[in-house]
Write an enzyme that holds these catalytic residues in place. Structure first.
Site, PDB file in Angstrom:
ATOM      1  N   GLY A 156       0.874  -1.287   0.032  1.00  0.00           N
ATOM      2  CA  GLY A 156       0.187  -0.003   0.007  1.00  0.00           C
ATOM      3  C   GLY A 156       0.910   1.238   0.037  1.00  0.00           C
ATOM      4  CB  SER A 157       1.913   3.405  -1.910  1.00  0.00           C
ATOM      5  OG  SER A 157       1.120   3.239  -3.112  1.00  0.00           O
ATOM      6  N   GLY A 158      -0.792   4.646  -0.086  1.00  0.00           N
ATOM      7  CA  GLY A 158      -1.521   5.723  -0.247  1.00  0.00           C
ATOM      8  C   GLY A 158      -1.025   6.853   0.899  1.00  0.00           C
ATOM      9  CG  ASN A 159      -2.670  10.558   3.763  1.00  0.00           C
ATOM     10  OD1 ASN A 159      -3.427  10.994   4.637  1.00  0.00           O
ATOM     11  ND2 ASN A 159      -1.840  11.561   3.215  1.00  0.00           N
ATOM     12  CD1 TRP A 160      -2.240   3.767   8.042  1.00  0.00           C
ATOM     13  CD2 TRP A 160      -0.992   5.724   8.628  1.00  0.00           C
ATOM     14  NE1 TRP A 160      -1.650   3.633   9.252  1.00  0.00           N
ATOM     15  CE2 TRP A 160      -0.905   4.890   9.820  1.00  0.00           C
ATOM     16  CE3 TRP A 160      -0.187   6.863   8.872  1.00  0.00           C
ATOM     17  CZ2 TRP A 160      -0.222   4.933  10.915  1.00  0.00           C
ATOM     18  CZ3 TRP A 160       0.441   7.090   9.850  1.00  0.00           C
ATOM     19  CH2 TRP A 160       0.506   6.200  11.112  1.00  0.00           C
ATOM     20  CE  LYS A 266      -6.759   3.728  12.553  1.00  0.00           C
ATOM     21  NZ  LYS A 266      -6.408   5.001  12.805  1.00  0.00           N
ATOM     22  CE  LYS A 350     -10.369   5.675  13.071  1.00  0.00           C
ATOM     23  NZ  LYS A 350      -9.616   6.558  12.431  1.00  0.00           N
ATOM     24  CD  GLN A 444     -11.296   2.966   4.667  1.00  0.00           C
ATOM     25  OE1 GLN A 444     -11.893   1.879   4.713  1.00  0.00           O
ATOM     26  NE2 GLN A 444     -10.546   3.390   3.496  1.00  0.00           N
TER      27      GLN A 444
HETATM   28  N1  LIG Z   1      -4.662   8.489   6.143  1.00  0.00           N
HETATM   29  C1  LIG Z   1      -4.647   8.403   7.510  1.00  0.00           C
HETATM   30  O1  LIG Z   1      -4.599   9.427   8.155  1.00  0.00           O
HETATM   31  C2  LIG Z   1      -4.850   6.952   7.995  1.00  0.00           C
HETATM   32  C3  LIG Z   1      -4.556   6.794   9.382  1.00  0.00           C
HETATM   33  C4  LIG Z   1      -4.423   5.730   9.896  1.00  0.00           C
HETATM   34  C5  LIG Z   1      -5.221   4.622   9.368  1.00  0.00           C
HETATM   35  N2  LIG Z   1      -5.456   4.755   8.085  1.00  0.00           N
HETATM   36  C6  LIG Z   1      -6.089   3.512   7.415  1.00  0.00           C
HETATM   37  O2  LIG Z   1      -5.048   2.927   6.550  1.00  0.00           O
HETATM   38  C7  LIG Z   1      -5.647   2.380   5.328  1.00  0.00           C
HETATM   39  C8  LIG Z   1      -4.905   2.760   3.956  1.00  0.00           C
HETATM   40  O3  LIG Z   1      -5.061   4.277   3.921  1.00  0.00           O
HETATM   41  P1  LIG Z   1      -4.260   5.326   3.185  1.00  0.00           P
HETATM   42  O4  LIG Z   1      -4.887   6.700   3.876  1.00  0.00           O
HETATM   43  O5  LIG Z   1      -2.836   4.723   3.153  1.00  0.00           O
HETATM   44  O6  LIG Z   1      -4.956   5.314   1.857  1.00  0.00           O
HETATM   45  P2  LIG Z   1      -5.769   6.532   0.751  1.00  0.00           P
HETATM   46  O7  LIG Z   1      -7.096   6.670   0.975  1.00  0.00           O
HETATM   47  O8  LIG Z   1      -4.798   7.567   0.841  1.00  0.00           O
HETATM   48  O9  LIG Z   1      -5.324   6.055  -0.713  1.00  0.00           O
HETATM   49  C9  LIG Z   1      -6.002   5.164  -1.591  1.00  0.00           C
HETATM   50  C10 LIG Z   1      -5.216   4.147  -1.962  1.00  0.00           C
HETATM   51  O10 LIG Z   1      -5.826   3.064  -2.509  1.00  0.00           O
HETATM   52  C11 LIG Z   1      -5.137   2.637  -3.671  1.00  0.00           C
HETATM   53  N3  LIG Z   1      -5.854   2.094  -4.611  1.00  0.00           N
HETATM   54  C12 LIG Z   1      -6.601   2.746  -5.514  1.00  0.00           C
HETATM   55  N4  LIG Z   1      -7.406   1.833  -6.180  1.00  0.00           N
HETATM   56  C13 LIG Z   1      -6.989   0.637  -5.937  1.00  0.00           C
HETATM   57  C14 LIG Z   1      -7.365  -0.659  -6.339  1.00  0.00           C
HETATM   58  N5  LIG Z   1      -8.218  -1.184  -7.146  1.00  0.00           N
HETATM   59  N6  LIG Z   1      -6.696  -1.761  -5.533  1.00  0.00           N
HETATM   60  C15 LIG Z   1      -5.698  -1.528  -4.564  1.00  0.00           C
HETATM   61  N7  LIG Z   1      -5.217  -0.270  -4.283  1.00  0.00           N
HETATM   62  C16 LIG Z   1      -6.009   0.984  -5.118  1.00  0.00           C
HETATM   63  C17 LIG Z   1      -4.489   3.941  -4.070  1.00  0.00           C
HETATM   64  O11 LIG Z   1      -3.226   3.527  -4.942  1.00  0.00           O
HETATM   65  C18 LIG Z   1      -3.969   4.532  -2.864  1.00  0.00           C
HETATM   66  O12 LIG Z   1      -2.698   4.167  -2.421  1.00  0.00           O
HETATM   67  C19 LIG Z   1      -7.147   2.708   5.398  1.00  0.00           C
HETATM   68  O13 LIG Z   1      -7.795   1.548   6.021  1.00  0.00           O
HETATM   69  C20 LIG Z   1      -7.184   3.784   6.539  1.00  0.00           C
HETATM   70  O14 LIG Z   1      -8.568   3.793   7.201  1.00  0.00           O
HETATM   71  C21 LIG Z   1      -5.349   5.837   7.257  1.00  0.00           C
END
Ligand SMILES: NC(=O)c1ccc[n+]([C@@H]2O[C@H](COP(=O)([O-])OP(=O)(O)OC[C@H]3O[C@@H](n4cnc5c(N)ncnc54)[C@H](O)[C@@H]3O)[C@@H](O)[C@H]2O)c1
Length: 495
Positions: A156-160, A266, A350, A444
């Site tokens: 994974g490589s989103g925001n978190w 989450k 939450k 979420q």
């Molecule tokens: N962002 C926060 O502040 C935060 C903090 C704690 C926990 N989390 C949890 O971490 C988890 C990941 O969140 P995030 O913030 O890293 O993600 P994000 O919502 O910022 O980004 C979405 C991610 O999903 C990917 N994506 C899109 N389409 C996809 C597909 N078809 N298959 C697979 N991946 C795909 C994207 O490339 C991107 O990396 C979530 O469960 C979130 O609740 C987030």
């Protein structure tokens, strides 16, 4: 926050202790001394040797220009460390003679160099002793045998995902028992006409999901999931929960059997047998042991290195320890607890409460109402966890960062609250707002409320969870958002 407080939080000491230790010494010196009192011998040596070497160099330079070192600013600092005092004493013995003998500049340089060399030798021998202590300590614990460094892959490589990659990359680069290269699986996308993996690997920045933060160069973005996870000893799962099933199907029979998994995801899933924790889905499909990490951790703030806490839930103590080592920093403090299911369910639930908090903000309610939403939401979280978690559920876990702290931060910051506020203000749909406001990030809270509602309906428990139910009905069944407050007014907590 006063400068004095952050170091005491980082060291896990009560604020009072640091405040009481104040004297006339400058504030940085106070911290250093407090730190040396609180930490182990090895670190004391490191702090001393660093300080001492800097001071000796400084004193050396100053002394060349100043006839008497005791009038130089370095003198006071030198007196503040044990080796410094010794060095100063030695200097004073010779210093008086030097003054009377009117040493030449060259003599002073020679003397300074030999003092520095002596100090370096002295501290490096201490370092050797400290290292020997560590090795013998390891031997006693039976861990001294040279095991290859553990390979880490972040799925994974989103925001978190990107914020955590920054921490993991930095820690892996400096800790011997982790492989220096950290692979990060990236769902390939085109950003400004370029592949996201190419941008990350050349500019070391995830321009789409974590702009403005450099990733360490040892974090390597890989678009192929199997290639990224090949040979991994630790898998960190951090994708939006709706994608985890498919990813596990791809990974199946391609991961090491003794691989350590940790989920930062989450959310929950619901299947024919009811509620499923995300860690359970991964555990069942990949056959690996799983831990979880949840806490009051808004990704951008963690990436900014603003102080926060988090919780690792791990039924395997050894795994908890390894993961803590991989993920903890001075500004990201970790507590490990065994009640992993409770930790995980907190992280999912939450987000539903945060949607409720966002509705209140959008409807113009005040802080008292928000506090009530947080409290009633917490009561529903505890009740739900007690009903649905298979293992023990204790109140203590709700007092960790994964519980009440995460709930508060999500109800004040975070995307679920923000989008829910806009929903109440604009009347646009959740999907529309997600597209408009989140630049590809996923919500979420609403989806988790739908999954929960399905489970509650099947158990005939909808009335016991009015807040969770109202969030679901408002997001998906067209119930007017203005009715949200009714669920609070008629909450079973008040009956
Ligand atoms: N962002 C926060 O502040 C935060 C903090 C704690 C926990 N989390 C949890 O971490 C988890 C990941 O969140 P995030 O913030 O890293 O993600 P994000 O919502 O910022 O980004 C979405 C991610 O999903 C990917 N994506 C899109 N389409 C996809 C597909 N078809 N298959 C697979 N991946 C795909 C994207 O490339 C991107 O990396 C979530 O469960 C979130 O609740 C987030």
């Amino acid at each position: 926050m006063p400068a004095v407080l952050v170091p005491c939080l980082q060291l896990g000491q009560p604020a009072k202790a640091t405040a009481r230790s104040t004297d006339k010494a400058p504030i940085m010196l106070k911290h250093r001394h407090q730190a040396t009192h609180n930490l182990g011998r090895n670190l004391v040596f490191l702090v001393y040797e660093n300080t001492l070497l800097k001071m000796v160099r400084y004193a050396q330079v100053v002394h060349m220009e100043t006839p008497d070192i005791e009038t130089s600013p370095s003198c006071g600092s030198l007196q503040n460390t044990a080796p410094g005092r010794h060095w100063l004493w030695e200097y004073r013995q010779g210093g008086r003679t030097d003054a009377t003998n009117n040493l030449t500049r060259e003599d002073r340089v020679t003397r300074g160099n030999s003092l520095r060399a002596a100090t370096e030798e002295h501290t490096s021998s201490r370092r050797t002793v400290a290292a020997e202590h560590r090795v013998s300590d390891c031997r006693q614990r039976g861990t001294a045998k040279m095991s290859p460094p553990r390979k880490v892959c972040i799925v994974g490589s989103g925001n978190w995902g990107s914020a955590i990659a920054k921490i993991v990359g930095e820690n892996a680069a400096k800790l011997d028992h982790f492989d220096k290269t950290v692979k990060m699986w990236v769902f390939e996308e085109t950003v400004n006409g370029r592949k996201l993996t190419e941008i990350i690997n050349t500019e070391h920045e995830n321009l789409k999901y974590l702009p403005g933060h450099k990733l360490p160069p040892n974090v390597v973005a890989v678009p192929d999931l199997l290639e990224a996870a090949a040979g991994a000893d630790i898998l960190v799962f951090v994708v939006p929960h709706q994608f985890i099933g498919k990813l596990c199907d791809q990974l199946k029979s391609h991961v090491k059997k003794d691989c350590i998994g940790v989920s930062l995801i989450k959310g929950v899933d619901e299947g024919p047998e009811g509620l499923k924790l995300i860690s359970n889905i991964i555990r069942e499909r990949l056959g690996i042991e799983m831990s979880v990490l949840m806490g009051a951790n808004i990704a951008n703030e963690v990436a900014d290195e603003k102080f926060c806490e988090t919780t690792i839930g791990s039924k395997n103590k050894e795994h908890g320890k390894i993961l803590k080592e991989l993920l903890q920093t001075l500004n990201f403090r970790i507590t490990v607890v065994e009640e992993a299911d409770t930790v995980e369910i907190c992280g999912a639930l939450k987000n539903i409460v945060a949607v409720g908090a966002g509705f209140c903000d959008g409807l113009g309610f005040g802080d008292n109402t928000k506090a009530a939403v947080i409290r009633l939401g917490l009561m529903e979280m505890i009740a739900f966890a007690k009903l649905f978690c298979k293992g023990p559920v204790t109140s203590a876990t709700f007092l960790e960062s994964c519980g009440v702290a995460d709930l508060i931060t999500t109800c004040y910051g975070g995307r679920n609250r923000k989008v829910a506020e806009a929903f109440a203000k604009t009347g646009k749909s959740i999907e529309e707002l997600e597209r408009e406001m989140l630049n590809g990030q996923k919500l979420q809270g609403p989806q988790t409320s739908a999954e929960l509602n399905h489970i509650l309906k099947s158990k005939n428990l909808v009335n016991k969870f009015p807040l969770f139910t109202a969030v679901y009905q408002i997001c998906y069944e067209g119930r007017p958002v203005t009715e949200f407050i009714k669920c609070l007014q008629n909450h079973p907590e008040h009956l």
